[in-house]
Design an enzyme around this catalytic site. Structure first.
Site: not given
Ligand code: C5P
Length: 241
Positions: A14, A36, A63-65, A68-70, A127, A188, A197, A218
């Site tokens: 990222d 990713k 991971d571009l999620k 949009d329309i199909p 989340t 973690r 998190q 991280r």
């Molecule tokens: O492990 P860390 O928290 O650093 O990971 C961050 C990555 O995980 C980001 O790329 C984020 O898109 C993804 N992510 C997240 N929490 C979520 C869903 C995805 O951190 N609930």
């Protein structure tokens, strides 16, 4: 599944900085399953840089999620296949026709180019949304009910799996069966900080609950020595296997 345990781990890159992304990718290659790429790097640097980072051989979770329309999502998925992703994702809330179009486009683009068809995953409920955020969008049910409903729709639409949180793994594994892929962030190791998190699982716990792939950021990318941190996670997963 016979995948060696460390190959389940995908490390997010990222950053908008190509040099930094390439450095992390080469540090962790061999210790993890792949990298990713999300909206930040992709929007800053584009598809050519993604291929430069992976060299076409480090497995890529794109991971571009898409949502949009199909027809638009089909086009985006078809173009994404040129980045040689191992897996990519779309929002399950885009609905059945959109997800079917995504799965079809992945298969067609792979057949046309001779590249491997990526796993196509659904994102259920972000989340970052809690029950009250969902109510604001017109969904009165608890988040877990909505996650289960969208996971069922994802599976019916022919996708390969979902991205889910650690606390949803067991429910979704029971609901969706052994072959449906569960990709889990928020992981973690015990020795790492939880950062922002809120509910975390260790890598080994996530696998033992039924996760197929883990997104671990991280603890690896923020470590003084990312290769060493990735190696530690690889060894912990191997011990637990
Ligand atoms: O492990 P860390 O928290 O650093 O990971 C961050 C990555 O995980 C980001 O790329 C984020 O898109 C993804 N992510 C997240 N929490 C979520 C869903 C995805 O951190 N609930």
């Amino acid at each position: 599944m016979t995948l060696p345990p460390h190959e389940r781990v995908f490390v997010p890159l990222d950053t908008p900085d190509l040099g930094r992304a390439k450095a992390v990718a080469s540090d962790v290659a061999g210790h993890v399953g792949g990298v990713k790429v999300g909206k930040e790097l992709f929007t800053a640097l584009g598809p050519g840089a993604v291929l430069e980072i992976t060299g076409g051989n480090i497995p890529l979770f794109l991971d571009l999620k898409f949502h949009d329309i199909p027809n638009m999502v089909a086009g985006a998925v078809g173009s994404a296949v040129n980045m040689k992703p191992y897996m990519l994702n779309v929002h399950a809330a885009g609905g059945r026709a959109m997800m079917r179009a995504a799965a079809d486009a992945a298969g067609e683009a792979a057949a046309k180019t001779g590249l491997q068809k990526p796993l196509v995953l659904g994102v259920t409920v972000l989340t970052s949304l809690d029950d009250s955020d969902l109510r604001d969008t017109g969904i009165p049910d608890p988040a877990l009910d909505q996650v289960k409903r969208l996971a069922a729709l994802t599976q019916e639409s022919g996708l390969d799996g979902v991205v889910c949180s650690g606390r949803e793994i067991e429910n979704l594994r029971a609901q969706c069966g052994p072959d449906f892929k569960l990709v889990v962030p928020g992981i973690r190791p015990r020795w790492a900080s939880a950062d922002d998190q809120k509910r975390v699982l260790t890598p080994a716990d996530a696998v033992s609950r039924g996760a197929d792939y883990l997104v671990i950021g991280r603890p690896i990318t923020g470590a003084a020595d990312p290769a060493e941190a990735a190696g530690r996670i690889r060894d912990e997963l191997a011990e637990a296997a």
